[in-house]
Design a protein around this motif. Structure first.
Motif, short mmCIF file in Angstrom:
data_model
loop_
_atom_site.label_atom_id
_atom_site.label_comp_id
_atom_site.label_asym_id
_atom_site.label_seq_id
_atom_site.Cartn_x
_atom_site.Cartn_y
_atom_site.Cartn_z
N ILE A 1 48.39 -55.99 -30.99
CA ILE A 1 49.15 -54.61 -30.66
C ILE A 1 50.72 -55.14 -30.29
N GLY A 2 50.74 -56.07 -29.55
CA GLY A 2 51.95 -56.58 -29.34
C GLY A 2 52.66 -57.17 -30.62
N LEU A 3 52.12 -57.97 -31.51
CA LEU A 3 52.85 -58.36 -32.56
C LEU A 3 53.20 -57.40 -33.36
N VAL A 4 52.40 -56.23 -33.62
CA VAL A 4 52.96 -54.99 -34.52
C VAL A 4 54.26 -54.50 -33.97
N VAL A 5 54.23 -54.33 -32.67
CA VAL A 5 55.43 -53.66 -32.04
C VAL A 5 56.67 -54.65 -32.26
N SER A 6 56.33 -55.99 -32.05
CA SER A 6 57.63 -56.92 -32.16
C SER A 6 58.09 -56.93 -33.55
N LEU A 7 57.07 -56.80 -34.52
CA LEU A 7 57.55 -56.76 -35.91
C LEU A 7 58.30 -55.44 -36.07
N MET A 8 57.91 -54.50 -35.55
CA MET A 8 58.88 -53.32 -35.78
C MET A 8 60.11 -53.32 -35.31
N MET A 9 60.38 -54.19 -34.20
CA MET A 9 61.56 -54.44 -33.47
C MET A 9 62.33 -55.28 -34.21
N ILE A 10 61.85 -56.31 -34.78
CA ILE A 10 62.62 -57.25 -35.49
C ILE A 10 63.08 -56.85 -37.02
N SER A 11 61.87 -56.26 -37.65
CA SER A 11 62.16 -55.75 -38.95
C SER A 11 61.90 -54.31 -39.19
N ASN A 12 62.62 -53.45 -40.10
CA ASN A 12 62.44 -52.17 -40.07
C ASN A 12 61.57 -52.06 -41.51
N SER A 13 60.32 -51.76 -41.41
CA SER A 13 59.61 -51.82 -42.71
C SER A 13 58.40 -50.71 -42.28
N TYR A 14 58.02 -49.82 -43.22
CA TYR A 14 56.74 -49.24 -43.00
C TYR A 14 55.58 -49.93 -43.03
N LEU A 15 55.59 -51.18 -43.57
CA LEU A 15 54.43 -52.14 -43.60
C LEU A 15 53.66 -52.32 -42.46
N SER B 1 54.50 -43.42 -30.96
CA SER B 1 55.23 -43.49 -29.99
C SER B 1 56.47 -44.41 -29.98
N ALA B 2 55.98 -45.62 -30.06
CA ALA B 2 56.75 -46.79 -29.96
C ALA B 2 57.52 -46.95 -31.23
N TYR B 3 56.88 -46.47 -32.48
CA TYR B 3 57.52 -46.35 -33.53
C TYR B 3 58.81 -45.49 -33.74
N LEU B 4 58.40 -44.05 -33.18
CA LEU B 4 59.53 -43.20 -33.00
C LEU B 4 60.86 -44.09 -32.20
N LEU B 5 60.37 -44.36 -30.99
CA LEU B 5 61.50 -44.92 -30.11
C LEU B 5 61.99 -45.80 -30.68
N ILE B 6 61.50 -47.06 -31.54
CA ILE B 6 62.08 -48.08 -32.05
C ILE B 6 62.98 -47.69 -33.11
N GLN B 7 62.55 -46.67 -33.93
CA GLN B 7 63.58 -45.93 -34.99
C GLN B 7 64.59 -45.44 -34.33
N PHE B 8 64.49 -44.67 -33.36
CA PHE B 8 65.43 -44.04 -32.89
C PHE B 8 66.52 -44.90 -31.78
N ILE C 1 66.64 -48.51 -31.70
CA ILE C 1 66.97 -49.99 -32.22
C ILE C 1 67.56 -49.62 -33.78
N TRP C 2 66.91 -49.07 -34.56
CA TRP C 2 67.53 -48.91 -35.92
C TRP C 2 68.18 -47.78 -36.10
N GLN C 3 68.18 -46.86 -35.20
CA GLN C 3 69.28 -45.67 -35.23
C GLN C 3 69.03 -44.82 -36.35
N SER C 4 67.81 -44.72 -36.79
CA SER C 4 67.32 -43.79 -38.03
C SER C 4 67.01 -42.52 -37.44
N GLY C 5 67.22 -41.93 -36.40
CA GLY C 5 66.73 -40.67 -35.87
C GLY C 5 65.28 -40.62 -35.33
N TRP C 6 64.99 -39.56 -35.17
CA TRP C 6 63.65 -39.12 -35.01
C TRP C 6 62.84 -38.98 -36.21
N ASP C 7 62.10 -40.05 -36.85
CA ASP C 7 61.20 -40.26 -38.03
C ASP C 7 59.94 -39.54 -37.83
#
Length: 338
Positions: free
Chosen positions: A44-58, A88-95, A97-103
């Motif tokens: 779980i921690g690794l997936v959240v870390s990857l979301m924060m470092i790289s913007n990908s749906y993978l 919830s983590a995905y939405l917050l990271i997108q908003f 860190i990546w400033q993509s709005g609420w996806d």
């Protein structure tokens, strides 16, 4: 497109994620199931870390796979909480860190995928449990059939022995008495031969009766081995003396039922991989030790099955001790034995 240091970090995180997932799937920390929870937390921690470092749906696809895997090792409530947390983590990271709005659209889509994966896995687990319960019921039915067949053969041998003794033996005894009287008044040589033949027949009848009574026993050992061989999912080991026999049907029935109940509890609650049935005999006492390598239960209550086990043993004048140790669940039963 990424800078080399960042690419190395992402590749390292992917590698660690792969190692953790493989460890969970293959149940590597079998001796200590709590390590599985550690690996789950790491993934779980690794997936959240990857979301924060790289913007990908993978990584949400990773998460769908993780949900299916977690369902085998954690309660459904935990999986539901994980689905809520990761999105919830995905939405917050997108908003943030990546400033993509609420996806919201992608989050809702992957929530549906996660829910489908969870429901499908739960369905597989319920079918697996149903198959195990059916296999265990069939095994118990087979062992009960063997015990009943032994009991029927036991009763038939006793009936035959009684009839040989009471009917045939009585008739031959009368014949000997009559011949003994007749030989004193008739052809002594002919009657003596009849007399000797009748004596031989009577001795043969007595020998058959004695042999049937002395060699009559219930094959409890083979019944327990059959139960062990046909128990699903876990390895059952039997430790029974080579020349062990049980002549008492009530004791055999009690031992068999206690073994079946203990096996059922291990399959349902213990999360064990090994179960041992150990029989030892002492002067006037039979000891049965049942134990597994499952998780220690600090607090447990006696259900109907364990209470029934106590009642069966006490009805025979024996004792039953049940406890949970650091190495698993243990039941020690002692009953009078000849």
């Amino acid at each position: 497109m990424l800078e080399t240091p960042q690419l190395s970090i992402i590749a390292t995180l992917h590698g660690l994620f792969l190692i953790a997932i493989v460890a969970i799937i293959n149940d590597v920390p079998n001796a200590n199931p709590r390590l599985n929870h550690v690996f789950i937390a790491i993934t779980i921690g690794l997936v959240v870390s990857l979301m924060m470092i790289s913007n990908s749906y993978l990584y949400l696809i990773y998460s769908v796979m993780m949900t299916s895997i977690f369902a085998f090792h954690t309660p459904a409530l935990f999986c539901i909480g994980y689905i809520i947390f990761i999105h919830s983590a995905y939405l917050l990271i997108q908003f943030l860190i990546w400033q993509s709005g609420w996806d919201i659209v992608n989050a809702a889509t992957f929530i549906a995928f996660h829910s489908f994966a969870l429901m499908l896995t739960q369905k597989m687990l319920s079918e697996k449990k149903a198959k195990e319960a059916l296999a265990l019921s069939n095994t118990q039915l087979e062992t009960a059939h063997i015990l009943l067949a032994n009991a029927a053969a036991h009763d038939e041998r006793l009936r035959l022995a009684r009839e040989l003794h009471d009917d045939v033996g009585h008739s031959l005894t009368s014949l000997i008495i009559n011949l003994d009287i007749a030989r004193r008044t008739q052809d002594e040589q002919q009657i003596n031969r009849c007399y000797e033949q009748a004596k031989v027949a009577l001795d043969t009848t007595r020998n058959v009766v004695s042999q049937k009574r002395s060699t009559d026993y219930l094959d409890l050992a083979s019944t327990l081995r059959n139960l062990a061989e046909n128990t699903p999912r876990i390895t059952v080991v039997t430790k029974i003396p080579a020349q062990f026999t049980c002549k008492n049907l009530n004791i055999a029935h009690c031992i068999l039922r206690c073994c079946q109940e203990a096996l059922t509890n291990t399959l349902k609650y213990a999360k064990a991989t090994h179960f041992t049935i150990e029989l030892t005999t002492h002067p006037e006492q039979l000891n049965l030790h049942l134990y597994d390598n499952g998780q220690k239960q600090i607090q447990f209550t006696l259900g109907n099955g364990l209470i029934g086990m106590h009642e069966r043993v006490e009805a025979l004048g024996g004792t039953c001790n049940i406890n949970s140790t650091t190495t698993g669940f243990s039941i020690i039963i002692r009953v009078p034995y000849e």
